[in-house]
Design an enzyme around this catalytic site. Structure first.
Site, short mmCIF file in Angstrom:
data_model
loop_
_atom_site.label_atom_id
_atom_site.label_comp_id
_atom_site.label_asym_id
_atom_site.label_seq_id
_atom_site.Cartn_x
_atom_site.Cartn_y
_atom_site.Cartn_z
N ALA A 75 11.74 5.62 49.76
CA ALA A 75 11.96 5.20 51.15
C ALA A 75 12.49 3.77 51.21
O ALA A 75 12.21 2.95 50.31
CB ALA A 75 10.66 5.31 51.93
N GLU A 124 3.25 4.83 44.69
CA GLU A 124 2.68 4.62 46.03
C GLU A 124 1.30 3.99 46.03
O GLU A 124 0.98 3.17 46.91
CB GLU A 124 2.64 5.94 46.80
CG GLU A 124 3.99 6.40 47.35
CD GLU A 124 4.78 7.23 46.36
OE1 GLU A 124 5.77 7.85 46.78
OE2 GLU A 124 4.42 7.26 45.16
N GLY A 148 9.59 8.65 46.99
CA GLY A 148 10.28 9.74 47.66
C GLY A 148 11.47 10.27 46.88
O GLY A 148 11.85 11.44 47.03
N GLU A 168 9.90 12.68 44.57
CA GLU A 168 9.48 13.82 45.39
C GLU A 168 10.68 14.70 45.75
O GLU A 168 10.58 15.92 45.78
CB GLU A 168 8.79 13.32 46.66
CG GLU A 168 7.42 12.70 46.41
CD GLU A 168 6.78 12.16 47.67
OE1 GLU A 168 5.71 12.65 48.06
OE2 GLU A 168 7.36 11.22 48.26
#
Length: 286
Positions: free
Chosen positions: A90, A159, A135, A138
Site C-alpha cells: 500500500a 505489517e 499488499g 498478498e
C-alpha cells in the site's frame, strides 16, 4: 520498458475520469503480440515501486473485470513495467492523508480486488522482479503461480512491524499456501526473504536463472500452459480451486461435473484427431 501490444482502454466514471485523465495509467492490460493467448496486467507506477494507490487500485480492478470476460486470454501475467520492481504494498504516503472511512473503503476494495484476481477463470502468474511487500505479496498470493527473479531480496509481510496485520487476505492465503507454522513465522517475525528462501518456504513456485528476469521465466511458463486446451485449463482451475472447500466425496463429484462438460467440446475432438495424426493439436477454446 513497455512491451509492444494493444492496450485495453479502461472505462472510468466521469468523476474518476476528471481525476485521472491527465495522468498515465498505473495499471493496464497488454497482450503479448509474440505469444498468442498471453496477456500482461502491467503495474506502472515506477516512482513508487508500484505501491498501491487509490488510482492504481481502481485501474487494477477495471483490468480484472475486462480480463474476466476476454476469452482470448489463456494466461495472465501480473508484472511491473519497470525492471527491479513488483509491488511495494500500500502507498503509505497516501495512506497518511486518508480518513478512517477512506482507509476502511480502500481495504475493502483491495480485498475485493484480490478476490477478483483469485477467481479469474484463466491461469494467473505473478512475475516478481523486485520487492513484494505487504499488499504486494498478498497480490501474488492471489495468483495461481509465483515466479521470483533470481536476485530479488525483499519478499515478505512486514505489517506487524507497522502495528497492523496483513489485511487483504495475507493471514488466510498464507496458511493455505505455506501451512500454519510457516505462515505464523513469516507474519510474526515480519521476515524479509530472498528469492531462494522464498522458493524453499513455498512462498514462490519458481525462480529465474541468474541471466533472466522473473517476467521472462513467467512468459516461458505461460507458453507451457497455453499449449493446453483453454476450456480444459479453466475447468481444471475451477476444480482444483474448490478442493480445499469441499469434502473428498463432494470434490470428486465436482471434478466429474467439470470433466463431463468438456466431453462434447471441439477442442477435445481436435486433441483425439491430432493424436491419431501424430501432430500438435490446434485448440480454439470451443
Amino acid at each position: 520498458m513497455l512491451y509492444a501490444g494493444r492496450v485495453i482502454i479502461i472505462r472510468l466514471s466521469r468523476q474518476s475520469r476528471r481525476l485521472f485523465s491527465t495522468q498515465a495509467p498505473e495499471a493496464f492490460l497488454e497482450p503479448l503480440q509474440s505469444h498468442l493467448g498471453i496477456t500482461c496486467l502491467s503495474l506502472n507506477r515506477p516512482q513508487a515501486k508500484n505501491a498501491i494507490s487509490m488510482k492504481l487500485l481502481h485501474e487494477f480492478r477495471e483490468c480484472l473485470e475486462t480480463a474476466k470476460y476476454d476469452k482470448s486470454i489463456r494466461a495472465l501475467i501480473i508484472r511491473s513495467t519497470t525492471m527491479g520492481s513488483f509491488c511495494a504494498g500500500a502507498d503509505l504516503a497516501e495512506r497518511r492523508t486518508m480518513s478512517q472511512i477512506q482507509v476502511a473503503k480502500f481495504l475493502s476494495d483491495l480485498r475485493a480486488a484480490f478476490g477478483q484476481l483469485e477467481t479469474l477463470p484463466m491461469p494467473t502468474i505473478a512475475a516478481i522482479d523486485g520487492p513484494a511487500l505487504g499488499g504486494g505479496l498478498e497480490l501474488s498470493f492471489s495468483c495461481d503461480l509465483r515466479v521470483a527473479g533470481y536476485d530479488v531480496t525483499k519478499i515478505g509481510l512486514p505489517e506487524t512491524r507497522l502495528g497492523i496485520i496483513p489485511g487483504a487476505g495475507g493471514t488466510q492465503r498464507a496458511v493455505r499456501l505455506l501451512g500454519m507454522s510457516k505462515a505464523k513465522a513469516l507474519i510474526f517475525t515480519a521476515r524479509m526473504l530472498i528469492a531462494q528462501e522464498a522458493l524453499e518456504w513455498g512462498v514462490v513456485d519458481y525462480i529465474s536463472s541468474p541471466s533472466t528476469s522473473a517476467f521472462e521465466r513467467a512468459v516461458e511458463l505461460a507458453q507451457e500452459i497455453t499449449k493446453s486446451a483453454p476450456l480444459a485449463l479453466r475447468a481444471a482451475k475451477q476444480s482444483i480451486s474448490r478442493a480445499a472447500d469441499l469434502s473428498l466425496e463432494s470434490g470428486l463429484d465436482f471434478e466429474r461435473a467439470s470433466y463431463e462438460v468438456l466431453l462434447p467440446t471441439k477442442d477435445r475432438l481436435e486433441a483425439l484427431e491430432a493424436f491419431k495424426e501424430k501432430r500438435q493439436p490446434v485448440f480454439k477454446g470451443e
